[in-house]
Design a protein around this motif. Structure first.
Motif, mmCIF file in Angstrom:
data_model
loop_
_atom_site.group_PDB
_atom_site.id
_atom_site.type_symbol
_atom_site.label_atom_id
_atom_site.label_comp_id
_atom_site.label_asym_id
_atom_site.label_seq_id
_atom_site.Cartn_x
_atom_site.Cartn_y
_atom_site.Cartn_z
ATOM 1 N N PHE A 131 -4.609 23.178 -12.849
ATOM 2 C CA PHE A 131 -6.036 23.725 -12.595
ATOM 3 C C PHE A 131 -6.974 22.872 -13.644
ATOM 4 O O PHE A 131 -7.913 22.528 -13.322
ATOM 5 N N ARG A 132 -6.264 22.590 -14.576
ATOM 6 C CA ARG A 132 -7.176 21.805 -15.774
ATOM 7 C C ARG A 132 -7.365 20.155 -15.110
ATOM 8 O O ARG A 132 -8.593 19.873 -15.265
ATOM 9 N N LEU A 133 -6.561 19.771 -14.696
ATOM 10 C CA LEU A 133 -6.704 18.556 -13.950
ATOM 11 C C LEU A 133 -7.670 18.424 -12.735
ATOM 12 O O LEU A 133 -8.528 17.507 -12.670
ATOM 13 N N LEU A 134 -7.700 19.654 -12.027
ATOM 14 C CA LEU A 134 -8.778 19.701 -11.117
ATOM 15 C C LEU A 134 -10.127 19.976 -11.604
ATOM 16 O O LEU A 134 -11.017 19.138 -11.072
ATOM 17 N N ILE A 135 -10.338 20.679 -12.561
ATOM 18 C CA ILE A 135 -11.653 20.943 -13.425
ATOM 19 C C ILE A 135 -11.911 19.547 -13.873
ATOM 20 O O ILE A 135 -13.159 19.165 -13.873
ATOM 21 N N LEU A 136 -10.918 18.610 -14.578
ATOM 22 C CA LEU A 136 -11.409 17.389 -14.970
ATOM 23 C C LEU A 136 -11.964 16.632 -13.903
ATOM 24 O O LEU A 136 -12.921 15.832 -14.186
ATOM 25 N N ALA A 137 -11.280 16.497 -12.870
ATOM 26 C CA ALA A 137 -11.621 15.578 -11.857
ATOM 27 C C ALA A 137 -12.996 16.080 -11.187
ATOM 28 O O ALA A 137 -14.010 15.101 -10.828
ATOM 29 N N TYR A 138 -13.327 17.290 -10.832
ATOM 30 C CA TYR A 138 -14.512 17.799 -10.399
ATOM 31 C C TYR A 138 -15.753 17.336 -11.556
ATOM 32 O O TYR A 138 -16.681 17.012 -11.140
ATOM 33 N N HIS A 139 -15.602 17.590 -12.697
ATOM 34 C CA HIS A 139 -16.417 17.253 -13.855
ATOM 35 C C HIS A 139 -16.642 15.702 -13.750
ATOM 36 O O HIS A 139 -17.874 15.248 -14.132
ATOM 37 N N VAL A 140 -15.704 14.848 -13.507
ATOM 38 C CA VAL A 140 -16.070 13.373 -13.356
ATOM 39 C C VAL A 140 -16.706 13.187 -12.256
ATOM 40 O O VAL A 140 -17.734 12.288 -12.245
ATOM 41 N N LEU A 141 -16.383 13.921 -11.207
ATOM 42 C CA LEU A 141 -17.339 13.624 -9.925
ATOM 43 C C LEU A 141 -18.643 13.935 -9.990
ATOM 44 O O LEU A 141 -19.586 13.399 -9.744
ATOM 45 N N LEU A 142 -18.897 15.089 -11.057
ATOM 46 C CA LEU A 142 -20.263 15.754 -11.241
ATOM 47 C C LEU A 142 -21.100 14.851 -11.830
ATOM 48 O O LEU A 142 -22.194 14.360 -11.658
ATOM 49 N N VAL A 143 -20.469 14.098 -12.829
ATOM 50 C CA VAL A 143 -21.266 13.076 -13.880
ATOM 51 C C VAL A 143 -21.529 11.847 -13.005
ATOM 52 O O VAL A 143 -22.392 11.407 -13.171
ATOM 53 N N TYR A 144 -20.554 11.293 -12.022
ATOM 54 C CA TYR A 144 -20.801 10.453 -11.214
ATOM 55 C C TYR A 144 -22.005 10.585 -10.406
ATOM 56 O O TYR A 144 -22.795 9.839 -10.282
#
Length: 166
Positions: A131-144
């Protein structure tokens, strides 16, 4: 005019525009409006923590408009708001698993299978990690998405705002 005067002039114009549109969820906002506002909220929150909640509430419509500027729906930002209660639930599960771990470890000799607790807490830790890795991936995509250039053409959210404030 030197670079510092130009920056101060641009910063003032951008922040005035952002402040006047503080509660607008429609339309578009360019990169400078979003990032200058974000940095301002971070700095103000550091020195005056009581204003941090208000500052971050100010960034929600701005983030939505910034996503609109790149041609994306503002619902991308809503995903991060949905993950907050889920993260709190996962944190609660983690705390509860610590208590159950120590309780079961102390009394494991009473159980038929002394290492029964290993399976349940390991699965919980793996689920929390995923779950934490999915949230991290989402936030990286959002910053992108937030860092991308503005759509130069009018899109379904309106005409481009333009980043030249001279």
């Amino acid at each position: 005019m030197n670079n510092i005067d130009s920056f101060i002039s641009t910063y003032g114009i951008v922040m005035k525009k952002a402040f006047h549109r503080a509660v607008e969820f429609h339309g578009r906002s360019d990169r400078s409006e979003f990032w200058y506002s974000l940095i301002t909220v971070i700095v103000v929150s550091f020195f005056i923590p009581l204003l941090s909640f208000i500052g971050y509430l100010f960034l929600i419509p701005l983030g939505i408009r910034r996503l609109h500027d790149t041609g994306r729906s503002g619902w991308w930002l809503a995903i991060s708001l949905i993950t907050i209660p889920i993260q709190l639930f996962v944190l609660l599960l983690g705390v509860l698993s610590l208590f159950s771990f120590s309780y079961l470890d102390a009394y494991s000799f009473l159980l038929e299978e002394p290492f029964l607790w290993i399976g349940s807490t390991s699965v919980l830790y793996i689920l929390v990690l995923i779950f934490r890795l999915l949230i991290l991936a989402y936030h990286v995509l959002l910053v992108y998405f937030l860092c991308q250039e503005s759509d130069p053409n009018p899109n379904r959210y309106g005409p481009p705002t333009g980043e030249d404030y001279q």
